[in-house]
Design a protein around this motif. Structure first.
Motif, PDB file in Angstrom:
ATOM      1  N   ILE A  21       0.839  -1.207   0.000  1.00 18.95           N
ATOM      2  CA  ILE A  21       0.000   0.000   0.000  1.00 18.95           C
ATOM      3  C   ILE A  21       0.872   1.254   0.000  1.00 18.95           C
ATOM      4  O   ILE A  21       0.662   2.181  -0.788  1.00 18.95           O
ATOM      5  CB  ILE A  21      -0.941   0.002   1.224  1.00 18.95           C
ATOM      6  CG1 ILE A  21      -1.981  -1.112   1.084  1.00 18.95           C
ATOM      7  CG2 ILE A  21      -1.635   1.355   1.379  1.00 18.95           C
ATOM      8  CD1 ILE A  21      -2.823  -1.315   2.334  1.00 18.95           C
ATOM      9  N   VAL A  22       1.869   1.277   0.877  1.00 20.02           N
ATOM     10  CA  VAL A  22       2.765   2.430   0.969  1.00 20.02           C
ATOM     11  C   VAL A  22       3.533   2.616  -0.334  1.00 20.02           C
ATOM     12  O   VAL A  22       3.666   3.739  -0.849  1.00 20.02           O
ATOM     13  CB  VAL A  22       3.738   2.265   2.156  1.00 20.02           C
ATOM     14  CG1 VAL A  22       4.829   3.329   2.102  1.00 20.02           C
ATOM     15  CG2 VAL A  22       2.983   2.356   3.474  1.00 20.02           C
ATOM     16  N   GLY A  23       4.047   1.514  -0.883  1.00 20.29           N
ATOM     17  CA  GLY A  23       4.808   1.595  -2.131  1.00 20.29           C
ATOM     18  C   GLY A  23       3.981   2.133  -3.280  1.00 20.29           C
ATOM     19  O   GLY A  23       4.448   2.965  -4.067  1.00 20.29           O
ATOM     20  N   ILE A  24       2.729   1.671  -3.394  1.00 21.30           N
ATOM     21  CA  ILE A  24       1.852   2.137  -4.468  1.00 21.30           C
ATOM     22  C   ILE A  24       1.527   3.620  -4.308  1.00 21.30           C
ATOM     23  O   ILE A  24       1.542   4.389  -5.278  1.00 21.30           O
ATOM     24  CB  ILE A  24       0.560   1.290  -4.489  1.00 21.30           C
ATOM     25  CG1 ILE A  24       0.870  -0.128  -4.996  1.00 21.30           C
ATOM     26  CG2 ILE A  24      -0.506   1.952  -5.368  1.00 21.30           C
ATOM     27  CD1 ILE A  24      -0.286  -1.081  -4.867  1.00 21.30           C
ATOM     28  N   LEU A  25       1.253   4.055  -3.078  1.00 24.86           N
ATOM     29  CA  LEU A  25       0.941   5.464  -2.835  1.00 24.86           C
ATOM     30  C   LEU A  25       2.129   6.361  -3.152  1.00 24.86           C
ATOM     31  O   LEU A  25       1.982   7.434  -3.758  1.00 24.86           O
ATOM     32  CB  LEU A  25       0.503   5.656  -1.379  1.00 24.86           C
ATOM     33  CG  LEU A  25      -0.875   5.109  -1.005  1.00 24.86           C
ATOM     34  CD1 LEU A  25      -1.122   5.259   0.484  1.00 24.86           C
ATOM     35  CD2 LEU A  25      -1.965   5.834  -1.787  1.00 24.86           C
ATOM     36  N   SER A 135      13.619  -2.269   4.435  1.00 18.73           N
ATOM     37  CA  SER A 135      12.977  -1.516   5.511  1.00 18.73           C
ATOM     38  C   SER A 135      11.515  -1.218   5.205  1.00 18.73           C
ATOM     39  O   SER A 135      10.733  -0.946   6.104  1.00 18.73           O
ATOM     40  CB  SER A 135      13.727  -0.208   5.765  1.00 18.73           C
ATOM     41  OG  SER A 135      13.768   0.574   4.596  1.00 18.73           O
ATOM     42  N   ILE A 136      11.154  -1.261   3.919  1.00 19.06           N
ATOM     43  CA  ILE A 136       9.755  -1.054   3.554  1.00 19.06           C
ATOM     44  C   ILE A 136       8.875  -2.155   4.145  1.00 19.06           C
ATOM     45  O   ILE A 136       7.675  -1.972   4.348  1.00 19.06           O
ATOM     46  CB  ILE A 136       9.606  -1.018   2.014  1.00 19.06           C
ATOM     47  CG1 ILE A 136       8.195  -0.569   1.596  1.00 19.06           C
ATOM     48  CG2 ILE A 136       9.937  -2.359   1.392  1.00 19.06           C
ATOM     49  CD1 ILE A 136       7.897   0.848   1.870  1.00 19.06           C
ATOM     50  N   LEU A 137       9.479  -3.309   4.455  1.00 19.15           N
ATOM     51  CA  LEU A 137       8.726  -4.418   5.030  1.00 19.15           C
ATOM     52  C   LEU A 137       8.682  -4.368   6.555  1.00 19.15           C
ATOM     53  O   LEU A 137       8.091  -5.231   7.186  1.00 19.15           O
ATOM     54  CB  LEU A 137       9.336  -5.753   4.585  1.00 19.15           C
ATOM     55  CG  LEU A 137       9.293  -6.036   3.073  1.00 19.15           C
ATOM     56  CD1 LEU A 137      10.025  -7.336   2.769  1.00 19.15           C
ATOM     57  CD2 LEU A 137       7.866  -6.096   2.573  1.00 19.15           C
ATOM     58  N   ILE A 148      -0.075   7.318   4.431  1.00 14.50           N
ATOM     59  CA  ILE A 148      -1.401   7.406   3.818  1.00 14.50           C
ATOM     60  C   ILE A 148      -1.940   8.835   3.895  1.00 14.50           C
ATOM     61  O   ILE A 148      -2.483   9.374   2.916  1.00 14.50           O
ATOM     62  CB  ILE A 148      -2.370   6.416   4.506  1.00 14.50           C
ATOM     63  CG1 ILE A 148      -1.952   4.971   4.198  1.00 14.50           C
ATOM     64  CG2 ILE A 148      -3.799   6.674   4.052  1.00 14.50           C
ATOM     65  CD1 ILE A 148      -2.753   3.933   4.957  1.00 14.50           C
ATOM     66  N   ILE A 149      -1.769   9.481   5.056  1.00 12.46           N
ATOM     67  CA  ILE A 149      -2.267  10.857   5.231  1.00 12.46           C
ATOM     68  C   ILE A 149      -1.538  11.821   4.292  1.00 12.46           C
ATOM     69  O   ILE A 149      -2.163  12.625   3.591  1.00 12.46           O
ATOM     70  CB  ILE A 149      -2.103  11.303   6.701  1.00 12.46           C
ATOM     71  CG1 ILE A 149      -3.032  10.493   7.612  1.00 12.46           C
ATOM     72  CG2 ILE A 149      -2.384  12.798   6.841  1.00 12.46           C
ATOM     73  CD1 ILE A 149      -2.823  10.743   9.086  1.00 12.46           C
ATOM     74  N   ALA A 242       6.061  -0.130  -9.638  1.00  9.48           N
ATOM     75  CA  ALA A 242       6.315  -0.266  -8.208  1.00  9.48           C
ATOM     76  C   ALA A 242       5.748  -1.574  -7.675  1.00  9.48           C
ATOM     77  O   ALA A 242       6.396  -2.291  -6.910  1.00  9.48           O
ATOM     78  CB  ALA A 242       5.719   0.923  -7.453  1.00  9.48           C
ATOM     79  N   LEU A 243       4.521  -1.902  -8.089  1.00 12.41           N
ATOM     80  CA  LEU A 243       3.879  -3.133  -7.627  1.00 12.41           C
ATOM     81  C   LEU A 243       4.643  -4.364  -8.105  1.00 12.41           C
ATOM     82  O   LEU A 243       4.945  -5.269  -7.314  1.00 12.41           O
ATOM     83  CB  LEU A 243       2.437  -3.171  -8.114  1.00 12.41           C
ATOM     84  CG  LEU A 243       1.606  -4.397  -7.703  1.00 12.41           C
ATOM     85  CD1 LEU A 243       1.523  -4.485  -6.189  1.00 12.41           C
ATOM     86  CD2 LEU A 243       0.213  -4.330  -8.315  1.00 12.41           C
TER      87      LEU A 243
END
Length: 281
Positions: A21-25, A135-137, A148-149, A242-243
């Motif tokens: 989710i973070v990567g896609i955003l 670290s993204i994990l 997200i915000i 990214a996905l």
């Protein structure tokens, strides 16, 4: 196990879903901001701010901040303001300001990391910060919510002021004569870019962030010519790269940032080839 079964197994873990989710955003926001930055030939601001963020992150780690983003985010925004004001008001203009901040921050960051870090593998830690790591994990729930915000704020900002961004991108002089505060919108774009760069450091590392901004836009420009079509295509390309890059990284254990950028580079060459074929036909 097949690839689908492996993916299904990994997607059962909440931290993997949060990372996706973070990567896609981050990819989506980077592509949106990349369009005006590339067209205004201001994409190099990504390098300067990402390198500044690296130095600030090192300082935050030395000062034992529980979350380095609390210091890195506001100070990187201040660097964006300095770059903007420096280009307008000082004798140090354009690329010189970016180069000064970029090289100075990298050198100072590595020097401080080398002197104050007590870990056994300083070079490995620096390499992970520069080129991205896993670290993204390991994002905390606070990091995910903050991302997200801030991503939602970026998307809303882009949609609400789309016409103004379009105007200052193509003809800043005409936009100013029409009553648009070009300095204000340039300032806002620089600050929002700084926010996205800080968020993207966990994904692709400070040295590869510019690729996340530039590659999708350049790919879209191989096939499309209007601002809207380039923006939409860039967003789709960035999210898909990214996905796919993150999923490939999770399955094969490759570095996340390098895998995403490699996917972006391959897509760019594919779009370039496709653009040449379509133009010939």
């Amino acid at each position: 196990m097949t690839i689908i079964e492996t993916l299904s197994m990994y997607l059962e873990y909440p931290f993997v879903r949060s990372a996706l989710i973070v990567g896609i955003l981050i990819a989506l926001c980077s592509s949106l901001l990349g369009v005006p930055l590339v067209l205004k030939r201001f994409s190099y601001i990504g390098d300067g701010l990402s390198h500044a963020a690296f130095g600030i992150m090192v300082v935050a780690g030395i000062l034992h901040f529980s979350n380095t983003m609390y210091l890195t985010l506001p100070l990187t925004v201040l660097c964006a303001i300095f770059i903007l004001c420096g280009n307008q008001n000082s004798k140090i203009k354009g690329d010189a300001t970016i180069a000064m901040i970029s090289t100075g921050s990298l050198a100072l960051g590595y020097l401080l990391k080398n002197q104050f870090t007590t870990g056994p593998n300083v070079s490995g830690d620096v390499c992970s910060t520069l080129f991205g790591s896993t670290s993204i994990l390991t994002l905390s729930s606070v990091d995910v919510i903050l991302c997200i915000i801030l991503s939602a704020f970026t998307i809303i900002f882009y949609i609400m002021f789309y016409n103004k961004i379009f105007a200052i991108t193509f003809d800043e002089t005409f936009a100013a004569s029409s009553g648009v505060s070009t300095k204000t919108y340039n300032f806002a774009i620089a600050c929002v870019t700084a926010v996205i760069i800080v968020l993207a450091m966990n994904l692709v590392g400070s040295l590869l962030i510019s690729a996340l901004i530039i590659f999708p836009v350049l790919s879209a420009m191989r096939l499309f010519k209007t601002f809207m079509s380039v923006t939409l295509c860039s967003a789709i390309v960035s999210v898909l790269c990214a996905l796919s890059g993150m999923l490939f990284s999770i399955i094969k254990g490759t570095p996340v940032g390098c895998t995403i950028v490699a996917a972006d580079a391959i897509t760019f060459f594919a779009f370039t080839l496709l653009g040449k074929i379509t133009r010939r036909s």
